[in-house]
Design an enzyme around this catalytic site. Structure first.
Site, mmCIF file in Angstrom:
data_model
loop_
_atom_site.group_PDB
_atom_site.id
_atom_site.type_symbol
_atom_site.label_atom_id
_atom_site.label_comp_id
_atom_site.label_asym_id
_atom_site.label_seq_id
_atom_site.Cartn_x
_atom_site.Cartn_y
_atom_site.Cartn_z
ATOM 1 N N LYS A 176 7.049 2.222 -2.849
ATOM 2 C CA LYS A 176 6.993 1.780 -4.282
ATOM 3 C C LYS A 176 7.925 2.728 -5.139
ATOM 4 O O LYS A 176 8.457 3.844 -4.537
ATOM 5 C CB LYS A 176 5.425 2.064 -5.052
ATOM 6 C CG LYS A 176 5.091 3.597 -4.617
ATOM 7 C CD LYS A 176 5.457 4.390 -5.731
ATOM 8 C CE LYS A 176 4.481 5.827 -5.616
ATOM 9 N NZ LYS A 176 5.039 7.011 -6.501
ATOM 10 N N GLY B 152 2.410 6.874 2.551
ATOM 11 C CA GLY B 152 1.183 7.124 3.246
ATOM 12 C C GLY B 152 0.087 6.238 2.365
ATOM 13 O O GLY B 152 -0.735 5.672 2.759
ATOM 14 N N ASP C 76 -2.301 6.574 -5.646
ATOM 15 C CA ASP C 76 -1.511 5.404 -5.519
ATOM 16 C C ASP C 76 -1.899 4.499 -4.774
ATOM 17 O O ASP C 76 -1.236 3.463 -4.596
ATOM 18 C CB ASP C 76 -0.161 6.220 -5.039
ATOM 19 C CG ASP C 76 0.656 7.079 -6.021
ATOM 20 O OD1 ASP C 76 -0.012 6.891 -7.252
ATOM 21 O OD2 ASP C 76 1.523 7.603 -5.750
HETATM 22 O O1 C5P Z 1 -4.758 11.398 -5.649
HETATM 23 P P1 C5P Z 1 -3.963 12.107 -4.897
HETATM 24 O O2 C5P Z 1 -4.568 12.705 -3.719
HETATM 25 O O3 C5P Z 1 -2.518 11.376 -4.553
HETATM 26 O O4 C5P Z 1 -3.355 13.169 -5.937
HETATM 27 C C1 C5P Z 1 -2.727 14.452 -5.322
HETATM 28 C C2 C5P Z 1 -2.955 15.632 -6.465
HETATM 29 O O5 C5P Z 1 -2.004 15.041 -7.542
HETATM 30 C C3 C5P Z 1 -4.224 15.648 -6.873
HETATM 31 O O6 C5P Z 1 -5.028 16.588 -6.363
HETATM 32 C C4 C5P Z 1 -3.802 16.084 -8.360
HETATM 33 O O7 C5P Z 1 -3.584 17.681 -8.494
HETATM 34 C C5 C5P Z 1 -2.561 15.413 -8.905
HETATM 35 N N1 C5P Z 1 -2.741 14.208 -9.610
HETATM 36 C C6 C5P Z 1 -3.097 14.439 -11.049
HETATM 37 N N2 C5P Z 1 -3.343 13.224 -11.451
HETATM 38 C C7 C5P Z 1 -3.035 11.716 -11.062
HETATM 39 C C8 C5P Z 1 -2.698 11.821 -9.698
HETATM 40 C C9 C5P Z 1 -2.517 12.949 -9.079
HETATM 41 O O8 C5P Z 1 -3.120 15.389 -11.236
HETATM 42 N N3 C5P Z 1 -3.201 10.836 -11.729
#
Ligand code: C5P
Length: 286
Positions: free
Chosen positions: A8, A101, A135
């Site tokens: 993406k 991923g 995502d």
């Molecule tokens: O959801 P995911 O595991 O992909 O997110 C990885 C890290 O990115 C989260 O632990 C957070 O610190 C940050 N994040 C965030 N706000 C989002 C997406 C991700 O703060 N909308």
């Protein structure tokens, strides 16, 4: 069963202030791009889940989002003797903001729900997806959508009538570090106002590009001045705006025609050792 798992781009990404749970609300235009992994799913007679990958650097154990997706699905719809043999053919670089991923996880959820005859509707699949990562839900809503909240609230949105040139430096940008830097810099957009400046997907590439904003560029460039330099240099070489996707490190620009994007990629490849490619936008999973 063999399924395509596309990458993406975040064509537009506005990020609000940190929430109490540590995440950030966002408004983002997600669009799939024709750089794809491919995943084979073979049913097995036992209840084991095995994953193999042709890229040695990719973990194939519980750390892999495909294995997490399979486990989560089995917990949600428990019936004995559900196993699978999965083979992942990797083309999307890791840590590049291309969602490889997450795409793999969403594709696995959908494919295994079908193979194991789990009776789940789209809302239920989406609930599982957001537990795997912010995502992941988008990849159930291909090819293009505006995502809000952490990424779980999606509205379909047309893909632009354009092709993308991608520049994929081998700089890994951990998403959590970029958000932490974002907080340290006290950044945070007023998302209600951002709703009024969503780009018009019908615009030609030249008019669309200046309207594509990514709030994570400032913190990513603060962490990696090399990436900032690379962006400036690429903009100069190509004579057009270049943007970053997600939390980086992949950079992109858009062209109205795939042939134009291909020609620019070939020009850029002459100057750079980095991985460059031209791809269609708005591809589906099959
Ligand atoms: O959801 P995911 O595991 O992909 O997110 C990885 C890290 O990115 C989260 O632990 C957070 O610190 C940050 N994040 C965030 N706000 C989002 C997406 C991700 O703060 N909308």
């Amino acid at each position: 069963m063999r399924v395509r798992s596309p990458a993406k781009l975040n064509l537009f990404l506005r990020v609000g202030r940190r929430r109490d749970d540590g995440y950030h609300d966002l408004i983002s235009w997600f669009c799939s791009v024709g750089l794809c992994d491919s995943i084979e799913f073979d049913p097995v007679a036992t209840s084991t889940i095995t994953l193999r990958c042709d890229t040695p650097a990719i973990p194939c154990d519980q750390r892999n989002l495909i294995v997490k997706a399979a486990d989560l699905l089995r917990q949600r719809c428990p019936t004995p003797h559900r196993g699978v043999d999965i083979h992942l053919h990797k083309k999307i670089p890791s840590g590049g903001g291309l969602g490889g991923g997450s795409s793999n996880a969403a594709v696995a959820l959908r494919a295994l729900a079908r193979m194991w005859e789990c009776d789940l509707n789209e809302d239920q699949l989406r609930e599982l997806a957001i537990r795997l990562g912010s995502d992941v839900p988008f990849f159930l809503a291909l090819p293009s959508a505006i995502c809000r909240g952490r990424g779980e609230r999606m509205s379909p949105f047309p893909p632009p009538n354009a092709a993308a040139l991608l520049l994929m430096p081998s700089i890994a940008m951990p998403t959590a570090d970029v958000y932490r830097q974002f907080d340290e810099m006290r950044l945070g957009s007023d998302l209600e106002r951002c709703e009024h400046v969503l780009p018009d997907p019908r615009l030609p590439a030249e008019d669309l590009l200046p309207r594509l904003i990514n709030d994570l560029e400032a913190p990513a460039f603060a962490i990696s001045p090399e990436l900032r330099r690379l962006r400036a240099e690429t903009e100069q070489r190509l004579g057009r705006p270049v943007r970053m996707t997600g939390s980086g490190s992949t950079l992109f620009t858009l062209y109205d025609e795939l042939a134009e994007a291909n020609a620019a990629a070939a020009r850029l490849a002459r100057f750079s050792q980095l991985r460059v490619g031209a791809f269609a936008l708005g591809v589906g999973a099959n």
